[in-house]
Design a protein around this motif. Structure first.
Motif, mmCIF file in Angstrom:
data_model
loop_
_atom_site.group_PDB
_atom_site.id
_atom_site.type_symbol
_atom_site.label_atom_id
_atom_site.label_comp_id
_atom_site.label_asym_id
_atom_site.label_seq_id
_atom_site.Cartn_x
_atom_site.Cartn_y
_atom_site.Cartn_z
ATOM 1 N N GLN A 11 35.591 72.748 37.961
ATOM 2 C CA GLN A 11 34.598 71.686 38.268
ATOM 3 C C GLN A 11 33.841 71.488 37.303
ATOM 4 O O GLN A 11 33.558 70.081 36.858
ATOM 5 C CB GLN A 11 34.017 71.953 39.906
ATOM 6 N N ALA A 12 33.158 72.463 36.632
ATOM 7 C CA ALA A 12 32.157 72.250 35.501
ATOM 8 C C ALA A 12 33.070 71.886 34.363
ATOM 9 O O ALA A 12 32.579 71.075 33.717
ATOM 10 C CB ALA A 12 31.548 73.896 35.199
ATOM 11 N N ALA A 13 34.270 72.204 34.100
ATOM 12 C CA ALA A 13 35.055 71.563 32.982
ATOM 13 C C ALA A 13 35.385 70.261 33.235
ATOM 14 O O ALA A 13 35.206 69.422 32.054
ATOM 15 C CB ALA A 13 36.229 72.788 32.761
ATOM 16 N N GLU A 14 35.713 69.862 34.531
ATOM 17 C CA GLU A 14 36.110 68.596 34.573
ATOM 18 C C GLU A 14 34.598 67.778 34.553
ATOM 19 O O GLU A 14 34.900 66.544 34.022
ATOM 20 C CB GLU A 14 36.556 68.377 36.079
ATOM 21 N N GLY A 15 33.432 68.231 34.936
ATOM 22 C CA GLY A 15 32.438 67.234 34.889
ATOM 23 C C GLY A 15 31.923 67.110 33.336
ATOM 24 O O GLY A 15 31.192 66.231 33.145
ATOM 25 N N TYR A 16 32.407 67.998 32.295
ATOM 26 C CA TYR A 16 32.195 67.781 30.992
ATOM 27 C C TYR A 16 33.116 66.922 30.184
ATOM 28 O O TYR A 16 33.213 66.925 29.007
ATOM 29 C CB TYR A 16 31.846 69.314 30.401
ATOM 30 N N GLY A 17 34.191 66.354 30.846
ATOM 31 C CA GLY A 17 35.100 65.881 30.341
ATOM 32 C C GLY A 17 34.831 64.620 29.579
ATOM 33 O O GLY A 17 35.337 64.438 28.289
ATOM 34 N N GLU A 18 33.840 63.834 30.067
ATOM 35 C CA GLU A 18 33.426 62.641 28.966
ATOM 36 C C GLU A 18 32.699 63.208 27.811
ATOM 37 O O GLU A 18 33.091 62.492 26.834
ATOM 38 C CB GLU A 18 32.708 61.604 29.887
ATOM 39 N N ASP A 19 31.821 64.112 28.070
ATOM 40 C CA ASP A 19 31.405 64.546 26.913
ATOM 41 C C ASP A 19 32.213 65.315 25.852
ATOM 42 O O ASP A 19 31.859 65.027 24.704
ATOM 43 C CB ASP A 19 30.250 65.739 27.159
ATOM 44 N N MET A 20 33.207 65.771 26.186
ATOM 45 C CA MET A 20 34.138 66.471 25.333
ATOM 46 C C MET A 20 34.990 65.315 24.632
ATOM 47 O O MET A 20 35.258 65.418 23.480
ATOM 48 C CB MET A 20 35.290 67.203 25.952
ATOM 49 N N ASN A 21 35.196 64.206 25.291
ATOM 50 C CA ASN A 21 35.937 63.162 24.786
ATOM 51 C C ASN A 21 35.017 62.282 23.699
ATOM 52 O O ASN A 21 35.682 62.096 22.543
ATOM 53 C CB ASN A 21 36.153 62.082 25.758
#
Length: 442
Positions: A11-21
């Motif tokens: 869930q944490a990784a998915e939550g940072y998806g936009e930041d990573m993009n």
């Protein structure tokens, strides 16, 4: 009792998806080929500081590094941050530096090879901190290494030998198509020189043409790559190293990694003019080495070619000494050893356990890639070379591979990577250190 909650990590990784993009788009735009990574180094350091790294810096060679945590063991995540050039711009359907983004993918030079790796590594470390996974047992070192495309491993030779940093193990975040990679063939860069005697081109019989001598050698180099290894074959092919008879100690690893290869990559000449016999000719060889082959054996097999002996060829290895973006040059031979980590090694098992508990026993990825990915085992090997040649190949520090993107995107026009891979890798990186130090996979 472990405090590892795999669902929370996902869930944490998915939550940072936009930041990573956004981070990946930014560093694609800070264009940086080998020895020109300065702007990109500063942007990565800025991101490390913004997400809460305990320390972030770059060393004298220009590698950008950051620690998350303060524990005893160092577990490193490595991503080289230089890229190859653009190549023929007419082959691109979009601006390779500006790049693009849609719901599934991000395009731009370096997306797969391998800027996505540093993005997932930085946010994997952040997830460790957010979820309280860091302990006094380990700290995570995220490395954005330079000059890999120019001389793979040179950056880590410097980090180990001069910065005096020796991790417990290293994860290479080079692209793995959703797989876990435990090694690859080595390589070396060989030079062959022959000499002749020049004369006027109107009477070539008065001279000794070096190009003709090299032509003989070239055909025999080709035979090394193409021939079988049967008893009656004079120049036995490199395939012989897959046979227990010729490679008794390493033939099993050689069959896993694949046979060695050799190809001519460059040719040079010297001649007084276009109206003269050439008095010198040289070639460069790209030699890929499987398990059981050494730089000495590869040099000797070229020197032992019948035409190399006949024409007095000089066979040598290139050196690398190009200055980094900081101006520092760290010289080494152009020899990059084969390496392989056992499938039952604690590091391999820890990464496989982390993946299993997060995503299962098979490769995952975007729908467009799954036909290719599902045909391959989860645990496999790279075709190309990585910084592992120095980390494990020269220094014996256990190394394992898991990274976003695809090998076939490396160095290709219209290079892309996939947003899902960024999230998947960040989650696996976040879980791995705890799995390893607590022995959960044993």
């Amino acid at each position: 009792m472990s405090n590892l909650d795999f669902d929370k990590i996902k869930q944490a990784a998915e939550g940072y998806g936009e930041d990573m993009n956004k981070f990946l788009r930014d560093i694609i735009k800070t264009y940086g080929e080998s020895c020109g990574e300065k702007e990109r180094v500063h942007r990565i350091k800025e991101e490390m500081e913004a997400v809460g790294f305990d320390e972030a810096w770059f060393d004298d060679q220009g590698n950008v590094m950051g620690y998350m945590g303060t524990g005893e063991k160092i577990i490193a995540l490595d991503a080289h941050i230089d890229t190859v050039g653009i190549g023929e711009i007419e082959n691109w359907d979009f601006d390779p530096v500006e790049g693009y983004e849609n719901d599934i993918e991000i395009g731009g030079r370096g997306g797969s090879d391998q800027l996505g790796g540093i993005v997932s590594a930085v946010y994997g470390a952040k997830i460790m901190k957010d979820l309280g996974l860091l302990s006094d047992k380990y700290k995570v070192l995220v490395v954005g290494s330079v000059q890999e495309e120019d001389c793979d491993g040179n950056c880590w030779l410097y980090i180990i030998e001069q910065d005096k940093i020796e991790p417990e193990f290293v994860v290479s975040t080079e692209p793995t198509d959703g797989g876990i990679y435990r090694g690859h063939r080595g390589r070396m860069e060989i030079r062959v020189d022959v000499r002749g005697v020049s004369c006027h081109g109107s009477a070539p019989e008065r001279g000794d043409n070096a190009i003709y001598k090299m032509a003989d050698i070239l055909k025999e180099v080709e035979q090394l790559n193409e021939n079988d290894a049967e008893e009656g074959t004079e120049i036995k092919g490199l395939v012989k190293m897959l046979d227990k008879k010729y490679n008794p100690d390493h033939y099993e690893d050689a069959n896993f990694l694949g046979r060695g290869t050799v190809t001519v990559s460059q040719i040079f000449y010297s001649s007084p003019s276009r109206c003269a016999v050439a008095d010198g000719c040289s070639i460069s060889l790209d030699r890929r080495m499987t398990a059981g082959e050494t730089w000495e054996s590869c040099i000797q097999e070229i020197a032992d070619l019948p035409s190399a002996k006949k024409h007095g060829a000089k066979v040598s290895m290139y050196n690398y000494n190009r200055p980094s973006w900081t101006g520092l040059a760290y010289e080494q031979e152009c020899y990059f050893p084969t390496w392989i980590i056992p499938e039952d090694h604690p590091v391999t098992k820890a990464l496989a356990f982390s993946h299993k508990n997060l995503y299962g026993d098979n490769r995952i990825g975007p729908d467009a890639e799954m036909e290719k990915r599902s045909a391959r085992p989860l645990i496999d090997k790279w075709t190309f070379s990585t910084n592992g040649v120095a980390i494990m190949g020269r220094h014996g520090i256990p190394t394992i591979g898991f990274g976003p993107g695809a090998e076939d995107q490396a160095h290709a026009p219209n290079e892309i990577t996939w947003k899902q891979d960024l999230v998947t890798c960040a989650a696996v990186y976040a879980a791995l250190p705890t799995v390893y130090v607590e022995g959960l996979a044993e």
